[in-house]
Motif scaffolding. Structure first.
Motif, PDB file in Angstrom:
ATOM      1  N   UNK A   1      13.557 -21.501 -72.322  1.00  0.00           N
ATOM      2  CA  UNK A   1      14.890 -21.230 -71.784  1.00  0.00           C
ATOM      3  C   UNK A   1      15.948 -21.238 -72.861  1.00  0.00           C
ATOM      4  N   UNK A   2      15.789 -22.144 -73.840  1.00  0.00           N
ATOM      5  CA  UNK A   2      16.798 -22.253 -74.885  1.00  0.00           C
ATOM      6  C   UNK A   2      16.919 -20.939 -75.659  1.00  0.00           C
ATOM      7  N   UNK A   3      15.765 -20.357 -76.009  1.00  0.00           N
ATOM      8  CA  UNK A   3      15.805 -19.090 -76.745  1.00  0.00           C
ATOM      9  C   UNK A   3      16.450 -17.996 -75.897  1.00  0.00           C
TER      10      UNK A   3
ATOM     11  N   UNK B   1      10.439 -27.730 -82.723  1.00  0.00           N
ATOM     12  CA  UNK B   1       9.417 -27.565 -83.755  1.00  0.00           C
ATOM     13  C   UNK B   1       8.221 -26.731 -83.287  1.00  0.00           C
ATOM     14  N   UNK B   2       7.844 -26.917 -82.039  1.00  0.00           N
ATOM     15  CA  UNK B   2       6.716 -26.136 -81.538  1.00  0.00           C
ATOM     16  C   UNK B   2       7.187 -25.183 -80.461  1.00  0.00           C
ATOM     17  N   UNK B   3       8.356 -24.588 -80.676  1.00  0.00           N
ATOM     18  CA  UNK B   3       8.935 -23.731 -79.634  1.00  0.00           C
ATOM     19  C   UNK B   3       7.969 -22.627 -79.209  1.00  0.00           C
ATOM     20  N   UNK B   4       7.741 -22.501 -77.888  1.00  0.00           N
ATOM     21  CA  UNK B   4       6.739 -21.545 -77.419  1.00  0.00           C
ATOM     22  C   UNK B   4       7.031 -20.114 -77.839  1.00  0.00           C
ATOM     23  N   UNK B   5       8.305 -19.733 -77.924  1.00  0.00           N
ATOM     24  CA  UNK B   5       8.566 -18.330 -78.264  1.00  0.00           C
ATOM     25  C   UNK B   5       8.513 -18.103 -79.764  1.00  0.00           C
TER      26      UNK B   5
ATOM     27  N   UNK C   1       7.807 -29.084 -68.301  1.00  0.00           N
ATOM     28  CA  UNK C   1       9.267 -28.992 -68.290  1.00  0.00           C
ATOM     29  C   UNK C   1       9.795 -28.688 -69.694  1.00  0.00           C
ATOM     30  N   UNK C   2       9.248 -29.388 -70.685  1.00  0.00           N
ATOM     31  CA  UNK C   2       9.750 -29.224 -72.044  1.00  0.00           C
ATOM     32  C   UNK C   2       9.463 -27.829 -72.580  1.00  0.00           C
ATOM     33  N   UNK C   3       8.274 -27.308 -72.291  1.00  0.00           N
ATOM     34  CA  UNK C   3       7.975 -25.954 -72.756  1.00  0.00           C
ATOM     35  C   UNK C   3       8.857 -24.927 -72.062  1.00  0.00           C
TER      36      UNK C   3
END
Lengths: 201, 279, 204
Positions: free
Chosen positions: A140-142, A15-19, A133-135
């Protein structure tokens, strides 16, 4: 408290993905997405750097003089990045070579500094570590999604193994830099079609 | 505590910087031997692949130590030559202390200034002598380099291996990834009569099957990388030309001596004398 | 001639944005209108042009293996290259800080137009990236490093001004709702990148 930690951990991944939501850290992200393997290592490096630097800064947060805050943070981040780079060079030399300067550019990755400024400076060590870690993981996921499509369509392989039949003609356009941006645009498109509240006016 | 006074700020920053520098120095020193071993093993494996003594699959299963001992086993000699092709120094090939002349970047500059120290690595492949030399130049995004293996008389290329630091994957990077590209160098020769342009990488034009025309096919979509590689080959072949020609002449003279002809072979007497002495 | 070739290549072929995606964060954030984009672009050119030659000298005389040999024979074996990231970023951060203070004190007019961008620049990947690429490319002298810095800076400026101009017009277009803003901007940058790829065949 546990609810909070869970939220800290899960929010940045989707929901708040950094990218795709906060538009942070795209700098170093795209050039390493030609092959999945490089993207995975890059993602892991960023997770480690964001996590541990957040932890260290959070531990130091009450003693850092405000005026030299940025410099101290940069020193911590740069130290972590150099450590990661040195370890990769010793244990995963071929990948380190492939990532070349982009490992160094994690230092200026806005996610790292952004999370330290926004979260680690004002929170206890454990939540800061998780937030970092979560950010890193959201970032990393993107990377991995973009790299998945670029390697699949551009080379017909995944992690170096041939997936598409030999008759598939690799699409050279996907390998070139501009396609990374267009793919990223598509990811944003998909995400914002699902989460309508993120749409811009 | 007042964290904003000047003395505190200065001391704090100093402590942080010193601690960080100390941690990094320790890490760098601890990891340095492994990093150097990686670089050495990589250079050596590129030479071994150029010489056709091993392949990618076999190498991926070998540890650094195994690669080093393979080099030591197969290497007959390694030495440095100057611009005139004369030997000026030896490189150790003992496994415990393998010496390489792998600062190609520096030598590339030295070639331009006319005073290089060029390495030649001599390998033994099933009793045949193989001479391996490096090449180095600029590709599209960064340096490209490689190793070229010659037969004993240095008249024929028997293998090649190329690498790059940052060419486009799927395009320029094919100089490393595609086996057909390096395989087509096999059987080619360096054109001694054109020292400034002794080798060509031709876009879609190298006649198929013709082996002694000093031409190979370029990679589609990687014109800039191939141009850079061709320039690297031309520059380094030119620098090695005196050495390569000497080897070729010596080999020709040897054949000549064996055949028993006398005219025009200055080396014959010497060679014969040596044979007598040894006998 | 060498310099011209390097200059043109660093603007168009090795473009910081389209070839390496460097400085993307501020590139996307500050490209909503041409005026501010122009300000940031000029600031990037300036900082790159000053820090890159500085880092070049630092690399050449302190960091490279054997670079300390001017201090005496016993230093010839020292290899400090592992410190390069930390020193480069320190030079950049310190430089930006000093410039900010100087500009604020002596040129308040310039500060009000440029000053707000300076803190942004310390963490702009294009600046550190420029120094890291400089290290990788191994320029022969400061002149080449400065030419590369100027070219890369102008390339970045060109890219951000062009994008800002497009985005100003884009505001009047009918873009599908989920793509509005960020999504369409990514795609536009991608298309601009493709256009820039045509410069790749340039040889000078």
């Amino acid at each position: 408290m546990n609810e909070d930690l869970k939220k800290t951990l899960l929010n940045p991944i989707f929901k708040g993905n950094p990218i795709t939501v906060l538009v942070l850290g795209i700098c170093s992200s795209l050039a390493v997405t030609v092959q999945l393997k490089g993207a995975l290592v890059m993602a892991l490096s960023v997770i480690i750097v964001t996590g541990i630097s957040s932890l260290i800064v959070s531990l130091l947060r009450n003693s850092i003089p405000n005026r030299v805050r940025i410099i101290v943070q940069l020193v911590v981040v740069a130290m972590m990045v150099i450590l990661v780079d040195q370890v990769l060079r010793a244990y995963a030399y071929s990948i380190d070579k492939q990532l070349s300067v982009y490992i160094g550019l994690i230092i200026t990755n806005c996610i790292v500094m952004g999370r330290i400024e926004a979260f680690a400076l004002g929170n206890k060590p454990i939540p800061s570590l998780l937030d970092g870690l979560a950010n890193g993981a959201g970032y990393g996921m993107i990377l991995v999604i973009v790299a998945f499509f670029r390697e699949l369509l551009g080379s017909g392989t995944l992690l170096g193994f041939r997936v598409l039949p030999a008759s598939y003609v690799p699409n050279n356009l996907v390998i070139l830099p501009p396609m990374a941006l267009i793919l990223l645009g598509c990811i944003v498109w998909v995400q914002r079609s699902i989460q309508k509240d993120l749409q811009e006016k | 505590m007042n964290t904003n006074n000047n003395v505190y700020t200065v001391i704090y920053t100093t402590v942080i910087v010193v601690v960080a520098a100390a941690i990094l120095s320790v890490a760098a020193m601890a990891l340095k031997p492994m990093q150097q071993a990686n670089i050495k093993a990589e250079t050596i494996s590129q030479m071994l692949m150029a010489a056709g003594l091993t392949d990618t699959d076999a190498l991926s299963r070998m540890s650094n130590d195994q690669i080093l001992s393979m080099y030591s086993e197969k290497a007959r000699a390694a030495f440095i030559i100057d611009a005139a092709g004369q030997k000026t120094g030896e490189l150790n090939t003992e496994v415990s202390d393998i010496e390489l002349q792998d600062n190609l970047k520096l030598e590339n500059k030295n070639i331009a200034s006319g005073n290089p120290s060029l390495p030649v690595y001599v390998f033994d492949k099933d009793g045949e002598e193989i001479n391996v030399i490096p090449v180095y130049g600029a590709g599209l995004w960064g340096p490209v380099w490689g190793y070229i293996a010659f037969n004993a008389s240095c008249t024929e290329i028997v293998g090649a291996y190329f690498d790059h630091s940052s060419e486009t994957p799927g395009l320029g990077a094919k100089i490393k990834d595609e086996a057909w590209f390096r395989d087509q160098f096999k059987g080619e020769r360096v054109n001694f009569s054109k020292p400034d342009d002794s080798f060509d990488i031709v876009k879609g034009g190298a006649p198929a099957g013709v082996k002694d025309d000093s031409q190979v096919d370029a990679i589609t979509g990687a014109t800039m990388t191939c141009n850079g590689l061709e320039a690297a080959l031309d520059t380094w072949f030119k620098a090695y030309m005196p050495f390569l020609m000497m080897k070729a002449e010596a080999a020709a003279a040897e054949v000549c001596c064996e055949d028993g002809c006398q005219e025009g072979c200055q080396d014959c007497e010497q060679t014969n004398n040596e044979t007598v002495q040894e006998g | 001639m060498e310099y011209i070739s390097l200059f043109v290549k660093s603007i168009f072929v090795d473009n910081m944005i389209f070839a390496y995606f460097l400085g993307m964060c501020s590139y996307l954030a500050v490209s909503k209108n041409v005026k501010t984009a122009n300000g940031l672009g000029v600031a990037v050119i300036f900082v790159l042009l000053c820090t890159l030659p500085l880092n070049y000298l630092l690399d050449k005389f302190v960091l490279q293996p054997g670079a300390l040999s001017w201090l005496g024979e016993s230093f010839a074996d020292v290899d400090l290259s592992f410190l390069s990231y930390i020193l480069f970023i320190a030079v950049i951060a310190a430089f930006v800080q000093i410039v900010e203070m100087v500009v604020e004190k002596f040129l308040p007019a310039l500060y009000s137009s440029l000053g707000i961008f300076l803190p942004l620049i310390a963490v702009n990947c294009a600046i550190l990236g420029g120094s890291l690429f400089m290290q990788q490319k191994e320029f022969l002298n400061v002149g080449e490093a400065a030419t590369y810095a100027l070219g890369s800076g102008i390339g970045w400026w060109l890219a951000i001004v062009a994008l800002a101009a497009i985005r100003e017009k884009l505001a009047y277009s009918k873009v599908p709702a989920p793509l509005k803003g960020l999504g369409i901007t990514f795609m536009v940058v991608g298309l601009m990148g493709m256009a820039f790829m045509t410069f790749m065949g340039i040889s000078l």
